[in-house]
Design an enzyme around this catalytic site. Structure first.
Site, PDB file in Angstrom:
ATOM      1  N   TYR A 199       1.869  16.296 -11.177  1.00 15.50           N
ATOM      2  CA  TYR A 199       1.052  15.077 -11.123  1.00 15.50           C
ATOM      3  C   TYR A 199      -0.045  15.107 -10.048  1.00 15.50           C
ATOM      4  O   TYR A 199      -1.176  14.674 -10.317  1.00 15.50           O
ATOM      5  CB  TYR A 199       1.950  13.831 -10.998  1.00 15.50           C
ATOM      6  CG  TYR A 199       2.536  13.499 -12.350  1.00 15.50           C
ATOM      7  CD1 TYR A 199       1.842  12.706 -13.243  1.00 15.50           C
ATOM      8  CD2 TYR A 199       3.747  14.043 -12.761  1.00 15.50           C
ATOM      9  CE1 TYR A 199       2.340  12.436 -14.505  1.00 15.50           C
ATOM     10  CE2 TYR A 199       4.264  13.786 -14.012  1.00 15.50           C
ATOM     11  CZ  TYR A 199       3.560  12.983 -14.880  1.00 15.50           C
ATOM     12  OH  TYR A 199       4.043  12.727 -16.131  1.00 15.50           O
ATOM     13  N   GLU A 255      10.351  10.193 -17.026  1.00 20.37           N
ATOM     14  CA  GLU A 255      10.630  11.589 -17.398  1.00 20.37           C
ATOM     15  C   GLU A 255      11.934  12.071 -16.750  1.00 20.37           C
ATOM     16  O   GLU A 255      12.707  12.800 -17.370  1.00 20.37           O
ATOM     17  CB  GLU A 255       9.429  12.477 -17.049  1.00 20.37           C
ATOM     18  CG  GLU A 255       8.295  12.233 -18.039  1.00 20.37           C
ATOM     19  CD  GLU A 255       6.908  12.651 -17.571  1.00 20.37           C
ATOM     20  OE1 GLU A 255       6.821  13.482 -16.643  1.00 20.37           O
ATOM     21  OE2 GLU A 255       5.921  12.135 -18.119  1.00 20.37           O
TER      22      GLU A 255
END
Ligand code: FAD
Length: 403
Positions: free
Chosen positions: A95, A137
């Site tokens: 990310y 996730e």
């Protein structure tokens, strides 16, 4: 947490994103692949080439900006993306790479100064979105460990190979370690990782086409490309090189294109071309769960040569009296008219739905080429089918079907 000033700054970027979103995401991908080549493998170059990936990301960023006051409105899209990320093995450490390149791209494409408040606002907004994905996730990875028994990629062996039609081959996959195979939910997909002859590893999603609970996973792959376009890299490899006994790597089943608990209303399953794969698995699951339920399977194909799974569907029809099948060829061959493998000619349209279903309320699940998905979404909305009864799957980056 965004301050009121930052919320306003994000909302002000909406018209800019509507106009320049694709320029931004084109720049973003180029920049990220240049600065962080380690993430290249997560992306399919064909989707970059066609612009689908850039359009999908631009749409997602714009939707996030539009709903910045209430991102829960985007829950469906977040779930779809989180499932895809997990299937590819995206982890929290990826990310910051995306964040850094995205912020730099906003600055570079919009020509902003380093200290422009828009950049601060987007840094906070991106951080909040990344946290949302990372948490969801983590939960999916956990669910997979509990349900499937593995995360990431596991070795499977091709135990059987057979043609489903002239352009679709089915591969039956068994775990190389002979461990029991967790049942998938009909409609889910796996990610296949294969190593090409030059040593490059590529990943592609494939829906599971067989009945849940079998002792193997079956994927059914259409040969892509040809007629002026390059052969599809993975499908060509699977069609031309992969044989029984070969090994491939497979991630646990993912995806939320799955059937709701069986209800009293009819179930309508619609497939175009290779879009039959999740739909056929759904037909198996739905009929096994409620053998008396009325299930419509409407299947579109170009012609008899590329009409997949005709025998398997005929067997299902014999076993389950509630299954009704209608097959349409959009471009039948002269010889197709001599046999009884199809029930009609043309596209799946309003007249056909009127003829087969009347105005009875039903649940709809469909998969096929994007123009077909767009057409069906509009058609069903016009017929008054509520959004919660309309479910579909894209075989590529998810797009808006509104356009
Ligand atoms: P790619 O190499 O990705 O190419 C795709 C297309 O782009 C080809 O037609 C190729 O000719 C064209 N192309 C590539 N580069 C260029 C270029 N430079 N110029 C012009 N054209 C170009 N597929 C199935 O067959 N069965 C399934 O059950 C299935 N399930 C899926 C489920 C999901 C959830 C998703 C997201 C996808 C699914 N797919 C399925 C699609 C699959 O993941 C692959 O996208 C598909 O197999 C094509 O991959 P490829 O590597 O063969 O082709």
């Amino acid at each position: 947490m965004l301050t009121p000033g930052q919320l306003t700054a994000i909302q002000r970027t909406v018209p800019i994103l509507q106009e320049h979103g694709e320029a931004l995401t084109r720049h973003f991908y180029q920049r990220m692949f240049q600065h962080n080549p380690e993430v290249r493998g997560f992306f399919n170059p064909a989707h970059q080439h066609s612009g689908q990936q850039q359009r999908a990301l631009a749409g997602a960023i714009c939707a996030y900006a539009q709903h910045i006051n209430d991102p829960s409105a985007l829950a469906g899209a977040v779930e779809l993306i989180a499932q895809k990320h997990v299937s590819l093995g995206i982890r929290p450490e990826h990310y910051p790479i995306v964040g850094e390149n995205l912020l730099a791209s906003i600055r570079e494409v919009l020509g902003l100064a380093e200290d422009d408040p828009i950049l601060d606002a987007w840094a906070v907004a991106y951080g909040a979105l990344a946290d949302l994905f990372i948490q969801r996730e983590a939960a999916i990875y956990q669910e997979q460990r509990e349900r499937a028994g593995w995360n990431g990629f596991k070795r499977f062996v091709v135990s059987r190979r057979e043609a489903a039609s002239d352009n679709i081959v089915s591969l039956y996959l068994k775990p190389a370690d002979d461990a029991p195979l967790p049942a998938h939910r009909a409609g889910q997909y796996v990610t296949l990782r294969v190593v090409l002859p030059g040593g490059e590893a590529i990943m592609r999603n494939y829906s599971l086409s067989n009945e849940p609970g079998a002792d193997c996973y079956r994927i059914s792959v259409k040969r892509e490309g040809g007629e002026g376009t390059p052969p599809g890299v993975c499908s060509h490899h699977l069609h031309e090189r992969v044989r029984v006994g070969d090994r491939v790597e497979v991630s646990p089943p993912c995806g939320d294109f799955t059937l709701a608990a069986p209800g009293a209303r009819p179930l309508v399953l619609i497939a175009g071309g290779v879009g039959i794969t999740p739909i056929l698995s759904m037909a198996h699951e739905a009929l096994a769960a409620a053998p008396e339920r009325t299930v419509w399977l409407i299947q579109g194909a170009l012609n008899g040569l590329v009409h997949p799974f005709a025998d398997e569907i005929a067997q299902l029809k014999r076993r389950y009296p509630g299954l009704r099948v209608h097959v349409r060829y959009s471009e039948p061959l002269p010889e197709d008219r001599l046999n009884a493998a199809h029930d009609g000619e043309g596209l799946i349209d309003e007249a056909l739905l009127d003829e087969l279903l009347g105005r009875e309320k039903a649940e709809y699940y469909f998969c096929g080429p994007t123009p077909m998905l767009r057409h069906l979404c509009r058609l069903l909305a016009r017929r008054g089918v509520p959004p919660e009864d309309i479910h579909y799957e894209f075989f590529g980056p998810a797009q808006s079907l509104a356009a």
